[in-house]
Design an enzyme around this catalytic site. Sequence first.
Site, PDB file in Angstrom:
ATOM      1  N   HIS A 101       6.288  10.421 -10.512  1.00  0.00           N
ATOM      2  CA  HIS A 101       6.975  10.491  -9.221  1.00  0.00           C
ATOM      3  C   HIS A 101       7.165   9.091  -8.659  1.00  0.00           C
ATOM      4  CE1 HIS A 101       2.647  10.774  -8.513  1.00  0.00           C
ATOM      5  NE2 HIS A 101       2.851  10.118  -7.376  1.00  0.00           N
ATOM      6  N   HIS A 103       7.484   7.267  -4.958  1.00  0.00           N
ATOM      7  CA  HIS A 103       7.395   7.364  -3.502  1.00  0.00           C
ATOM      8  C   HIS A 103       8.585   6.609  -2.909  1.00  0.00           C
ATOM      9  CE1 HIS A 103       2.980   8.460  -3.246  1.00  0.00           C
ATOM     10  NE2 HIS A 103       3.018   7.995  -4.477  1.00  0.00           N
TER      11      HIS A 103
HETATM   12  P1  AMP Z   1       0.031   9.149  -6.263  1.00  0.00           P
HETATM   13  O1  AMP Z   1      -1.273   8.724  -5.653  1.00  0.00           O
HETATM   14  O2  AMP Z   1       1.016   8.029  -6.434  1.00  0.00           O
HETATM   15  O3  AMP Z   1      -0.195   9.943  -7.545  1.00  0.00           O
HETATM   16  O4  AMP Z   1       0.706  10.090  -5.201  1.00  0.00           O
HETATM   17  C1  AMP Z   1       0.502  11.461  -5.104  1.00  0.00           C
HETATM   18  C2  AMP Z   1       1.041  11.868  -3.759  1.00  0.00           C
HETATM   19  O5  AMP Z   1       1.237  13.278  -3.770  1.00  0.00           O
HETATM   20  C3  AMP Z   1       0.095  11.577  -2.582  1.00  0.00           C
HETATM   21  O6  AMP Z   1       0.748  10.683  -1.676  1.00  0.00           O
HETATM   22  C4  AMP Z   1      -0.148  12.948  -1.952  1.00  0.00           C
HETATM   23  O7  AMP Z   1      -0.167  12.915  -0.554  1.00  0.00           O
HETATM   24  C5  AMP Z   1       1.018  13.752  -2.473  1.00  0.00           C
HETATM   25  N1  AMP Z   1       0.787  15.187  -2.569  1.00  0.00           N
HETATM   26  C6  AMP Z   1      -0.269  15.806  -3.122  1.00  0.00           C
HETATM   27  N2  AMP Z   1      -0.121  17.150  -3.050  1.00  0.00           N
HETATM   28  C7  AMP Z   1       1.078  17.374  -2.452  1.00  0.00           C
HETATM   29  C8  AMP Z   1       1.812  18.549  -2.087  1.00  0.00           C
HETATM   30  N3  AMP Z   1       1.346  19.764  -2.334  1.00  0.00           N
HETATM   31  N4  AMP Z   1       3.001  18.394  -1.485  1.00  0.00           N
HETATM   32  C9  AMP Z   1       3.471  17.152  -1.217  1.00  0.00           C
HETATM   33  N5  AMP Z   1       2.849  16.016  -1.547  1.00  0.00           N
HETATM   34  C10 AMP Z   1       1.659  16.115  -2.145  1.00  0.00           C
END
Ligand code: AMP
Length: 136
Positions: A101, A103
Amino acid sequence: MADDDCIFCKIVAGELPSQKVDENDRVLAFLDINPWTRGHALVIPKQHTKNLWEAPKEALDATIEMAQQVAIHQRDRLGCDGVNLLNSTEPVAWQTEFHYHVHVIPRYEDDPLRLPGKPLDVDQDELAKVAEELRG
Ligand code: AMP
Ligand code: ZN
């Protein structure tokens, strides 16, 4: 193939809720559940792939294209003053969800985000050595 343990695959499948902001046949954009700023979004390929090291080119291309579109909407509809793109690959780099993903983080003049690091103390020889290693 969806990964049974992956919450982003479940979001793609509609098995978990999300606040979608855009989608096409390859990619989905939705709001981060713990936003760093107003409008913080994630863009993911619909097909499961773990991270930057493993993502096929088609997934990378479709994701960055959607990320640009989301960033434009953050500017034009939310009124942000700038944008950060962030990808984290592997836990050492802060990856916590193991479905690739990006951001897309809108930035506002008065927002609280600050860079988490400071530059290493390096000289030109060290930079030249690292560049040589990377060129292979
Ligand atoms: P990363 O640390 O780059 O892997 O980012 C994962 C992101 O996913 C974090 O910023 C979380 O807040 C986000 N996240 C986790 N679960 C969900 C969810 N169910 N819906 C939306 N975002 C999520
Ligand atoms: Zn997945």
